[in-house]
Scaffold this motif. Sequence first.
Motif, PDB file in Angstrom:
ATOM      1  N   SER A 240      33.678  33.897  42.226  1.00 36.26           N
ATOM      2  CA  SER A 240      34.430  35.063  41.777  1.00 36.26           C
ATOM      3  C   SER A 240      35.878  34.930  42.199  1.00 36.26           C
ATOM      4  CB  SER A 240      33.818  36.330  42.387  1.00 36.26           C
ATOM      5  OG  SER A 240      34.103  36.384  43.768  1.00 36.26           O
ATOM      6  N   SER A 241      36.716  35.774  41.633  1.00 34.36           N
ATOM      7  CA  SER A 241      38.131  35.707  41.973  1.00 34.36           C
ATOM      8  C   SER A 241      38.356  36.047  43.444  1.00 34.36           C
ATOM      9  CB  SER A 241      38.940  36.626  41.065  1.00 34.36           C
ATOM     10  OG  SER A 241      38.472  37.950  41.161  1.00 34.36           O
TER      11      SER A 241
ATOM     12  N   GLN B 190      43.361  36.581  38.093  1.00 33.54           N
ATOM     13  CA  GLN B 190      42.741  36.442  36.788  1.00 33.54           C
ATOM     14  C   GLN B 190      43.741  35.845  35.822  1.00 33.54           C
ATOM     15  OE1 GLN B 190      41.804  40.613  36.078  1.00 33.54           O
ATOM     16  NE2 GLN B 190      39.633  40.218  36.471  1.00 33.54           N
TER      17      GLN B 190
ATOM     18  N   ASP C 172      38.030  35.721  34.963  1.00 35.34           N
ATOM     19  CA  ASP C 172      37.908  35.354  36.370  1.00 35.34           C
ATOM     20  C   ASP C 172      37.641  33.862  36.492  1.00 35.34           C
ATOM     21  OD1 ASP C 172      38.047  38.001  37.581  1.00 35.34           O
ATOM     22  OD2 ASP C 172      36.094  38.360  36.637  1.00 35.34           O
TER      23      ASP C 172
ATOM     24  N   TRP D 153      36.980  29.728  33.132  1.00 31.20           N
ATOM     25  CA  TRP D 153      37.444  31.113  33.239  1.00 31.20           C
ATOM     26  C   TRP D 153      36.559  31.974  32.368  1.00 31.20           C
ATOM     27  CZ3 TRP D 153      41.401  32.225  36.599  1.00 31.20           C
ATOM     28  CH2 TRP D 153      42.067  31.116  37.118  1.00 31.20           C
TER      29      TRP D 153
ATOM     30  N   SER E  67      34.645  39.038  32.989  1.00 26.48           N
ATOM     31  CA  SER E  67      33.567  39.764  33.667  1.00 26.48           C
ATOM     32  C   SER E  67      32.976  40.847  32.773  1.00 26.48           C
ATOM     33  CB  SER E  67      34.077  40.370  34.978  1.00 26.48           C
ATOM     34  OG  SER E  67      35.204  41.175  34.743  1.00 26.48           O
TER      35      SER E  67
END
Length: 111
Positions: A2-3, A61, A74, A82, A85
């Motif tokens: 996740s970011s 992002q 993300d 990428w 979400s």
Amino acid sequence: MSSEGISERDFERAADDTLRLLERALDGVDGLEVDLQMGVLTVEFGDGTKYVINSHRAARQIWMAAERTAWHFDPREGGARWQASKDGAELWTTVEGVLSRKLGSPVELPR
């Protein structure tokens, strides 16, 4: 990944690399003018329409605005992919889709 799980430095490197790769891939598509400046990739069509893909460092992002819609992607796999979400859309596939609709013919970008 996740970011939240990627460092700021790693995010910046992955986002910059992705935007440069997209710029090179888009440069080969007829009917587009492409410009990358300071983390903002602008894609302009012959009719003046512009799509924007940019690195949003605060959110970690990549954001894209096209067709009166916005996507927030993300980083996954340390920034190798990428993914949005909201709906799971993948950046390159989404770019190909919006370009294909706008240009009226299938667009496949080299990766």
